[in-house]
Design a protein around this motif. Structure first.
Motif, PDB file in Angstrom:
ATOM      1  N   TYR A  80       0.820  -1.211   0.000  1.00 23.70           N
ATOM      2  CA  TYR A  80       0.000   0.000   0.000  1.00 23.70           C
ATOM      3  C   TYR A  80       0.854   1.261   0.000  1.00 23.70           C
ATOM      4  O   TYR A  80       0.438   2.319  -0.492  1.00 23.70           O
ATOM      5  N   PRO A 110      -7.941  -4.470  -4.078  1.00 19.86           N
ATOM      6  CA  PRO A 110      -7.954  -4.373  -2.616  1.00 19.86           C
ATOM      7  C   PRO A 110      -7.638  -5.687  -1.919  1.00 19.86           C
ATOM      8  O   PRO A 110      -7.046  -5.690  -0.829  1.00 19.86           O
ATOM      9  N   ILE A 140      -3.889  -6.051  -1.327  1.00 23.46           N
ATOM     10  CA  ILE A 140      -3.222  -4.978  -0.583  1.00 23.46           C
ATOM     11  C   ILE A 140      -3.029  -5.382   0.880  1.00 23.46           C
ATOM     12  O   ILE A 140      -2.063  -5.008   1.521  1.00 23.46           O
ATOM     13  N   THR A 146      -7.595  -4.034   5.821  1.00 22.51           N
ATOM     14  CA  THR A 146      -8.536  -3.008   5.371  1.00 22.51           C
ATOM     15  C   THR A 146      -8.010  -1.606   5.615  1.00 22.51           C
ATOM     16  O   THR A 146      -8.207  -0.702   4.797  1.00 22.51           O
ATOM     17  N   VAL A 152      -5.955  -0.300   2.721  1.00 20.27           N
ATOM     18  CA  VAL A 152      -6.770   0.131   1.581  1.00 20.27           C
ATOM     19  C   VAL A 152      -7.400   1.488   1.882  1.00 20.27           C
ATOM     20  O   VAL A 152      -7.446   2.381   1.025  1.00 20.27           O
ATOM     21  N   LYS A 153      -7.850   1.657   3.123  1.00 20.22           N
ATOM     22  CA  LYS A 153      -8.487   2.921   3.509  1.00 20.22           C
ATOM     23  C   LYS A 153      -7.506   4.087   3.415  1.00 20.22           C
ATOM     24  O   LYS A 153      -7.899   5.201   3.041  1.00 20.22           O
ATOM     25  N   ILE A 188     -10.540  -0.242  -9.522  1.00 18.20           N
ATOM     26  CA  ILE A 188     -10.545  -1.488  -8.772  1.00 18.20           C
ATOM     27  C   ILE A 188     -10.560  -2.639  -9.766  1.00 18.20           C
ATOM     28  O   ILE A 188     -11.490  -2.786 -10.559  1.00 18.20           O
ATOM     29  N   TYR A 247     -16.366  -4.536  -2.715  1.00 17.65           N
ATOM     30  CA  TYR A 247     -15.407  -3.426  -2.711  1.00 17.65           C
ATOM     31  C   TYR A 247     -16.128  -2.094  -2.897  1.00 17.65           C
ATOM     32  O   TYR A 247     -15.804  -1.095  -2.242  1.00 17.65           O
TER      33      TYR A 247
END
Length: 369
Positions: free
Chosen positions: A88, A106, A109, A112, A115-116, A131, A161
């Motif tokens: 990431y 995602p 990666i 979570t 990804v955020k 995506i 997603y």
């Protein structure tokens, strides 16, 4: 009667290029150079620009690659997408270094929160995210549920997603759902398209070598485009990426969705053929790559059917033994020796196009929509 009715989508921007049903379908490709080799990468992107590539993606597998993005972007004229997997931090660095869009899956990666972080920075910088969901990258829980990477598994993954990103307040997204076979890709995209209005990037992943990959891509992409699905596309081939762009435009032109450049019409040859049509047609196509204006150019093997079969061509030649006839929009205008025919054809096309060869580069108006 309307030939193709495009699916209605929202608009997403990649740099200065709008993506969505209100705009022409965008042709995309991806470099196969090492991104940290700035000279090689820029040179290849320039080649892609010359054949009509409108958005380009580069692999970012390392910090050096991410750090090369500002210099690459400074020297090119199309939006730049950073393709990031697993790390990431590379996505964050790519965004900080000016990527117009990041392509992520995602699922690979990791946690979570990682990804955020990508979504948060993309939102702050006002860039879009693509995506990507491929048949080989479906989350384990979804794959276990369906037992195989069937279309329903790809679609559920993509919708999950979308829901997560929406919960974070981010909708500046385009999606791609790709399988390495036509059936999975077509069904997945049709199912996803029926459930959302997000723009779709279409293509057959790992399509193959030049001929087999082109055929598979033309079938899969063509089916989707005919159904009105697809807002950007890439023809993925194991060859120089400029060939991907050329084939993409040929697919779009066959469906009357985009018109750019010269379409060479050539006969399949028969017992009446008196010239080497294959070699001549390939040479004509190569010599006219620089023309952006949409024109039809015919290369025919005999005088019997030449002008008749290609009467809707803008310019053409037909072999007739020791000489060629040159015709413009179905009317014969000259009789030429074999030595003269090719050059006169090129000159006539360039005259009609209003363009002149200049070191093999493009001049003239922007790509026709």
């Amino acid at each position: 009667m309307e030939w193709i009715k495009r699916r209605k989508t929202r608009t997403v921007w990649v740099g200065n290029v709008p993506i969505g049903s209100s705009y022409p379908i965008v042709v995309q490709s991806m470099t196969n150079t090492f991104t940290e080799d700035v000279e090689a990468t820029v040179a290849q992107i320039k080649e892609l620009e010359r054949v009509g590539c409108e958005v380009v993606r580069v692999a970012v597998p390392s910090v050096r690659a991410a750090e090369s993005l500002p210099e690459i972007k400074r020297r090119i004229n199309v939006p730049l997408i950073a393709d990031v997997h697993f790390d990431y931090k590379l996505a964050l660095l790519s965004i900080e270094n000016g990527a117009d869009c990041v392509r992520i899956n995602p699922g690979n990666i990791g946690e979570t929160w990682k990804v955020k972080e990508i979504v948060k920075l993309a939102s702050e910088r006002g860039i879009s995210i693509r995506i990507g969901v491929n048949s080989g990258s479906i989350p384990k829980e979804v794959l276990n549920k369906y037992g195989a990477p069937i279309p329903e598994a790809l679609v559920e993954t993509a919708l999950n997603y979308a829901k997560t990103f929406e919960d974070w307040g981010f909708t500046n997204i385009k999606f791609s759902l790709k399988g390495s076979d036509v059936k999975t890709t077509v069904i997945s995209n049709k199912l996803f398209a029926s459930k959302t209005d997000y723009p779709l990037h279409i293509g057959i992943t790992e399509a193959g070598t030049f001929i087999s990959g082109a055929v598979k891509s033309a079938v899969g992409i063509g089916i989707l485009l005919y159904e009105g699905i697809g807002d950007t596309l890439r023809v993925s081939l194991s060859t120089h990426p400029k060939e991907e762009v050329k084939i993409a435009y040929k697919i779009l032109r066959a469906l009357e969705l985009r018109k750019r450049g010269v379409e060479v019409i050539s006969c399949p040859t028969c017992g009446r053929c008196l010239v080497d049509v294959e070699t001549l047609a390939e040479e004509v196509e190569r010599r006219l790559e620089h023309i952006e204006k949409p024109l039809k150019v015919a290369v025919m093997g005999c005088a019997v059917n030449g002008p008749g079969e290609a009467k809707f061509a803008d310019v053409g030649i037909a072999g007739a033994g020791d000489y060629f006839i040159l015709f413009v929009r179905g009317k014969v205008i000259d009789k030429l020796s074999q030595e003269e025919a090719l050059e006169r054809l090129i000159e006539e096309v360039e005259r009609i196009a209003g363009e002149v060869r200049e070191k093999g580069f493009l001049r003239g108006d922007k790509t026709s929509h």
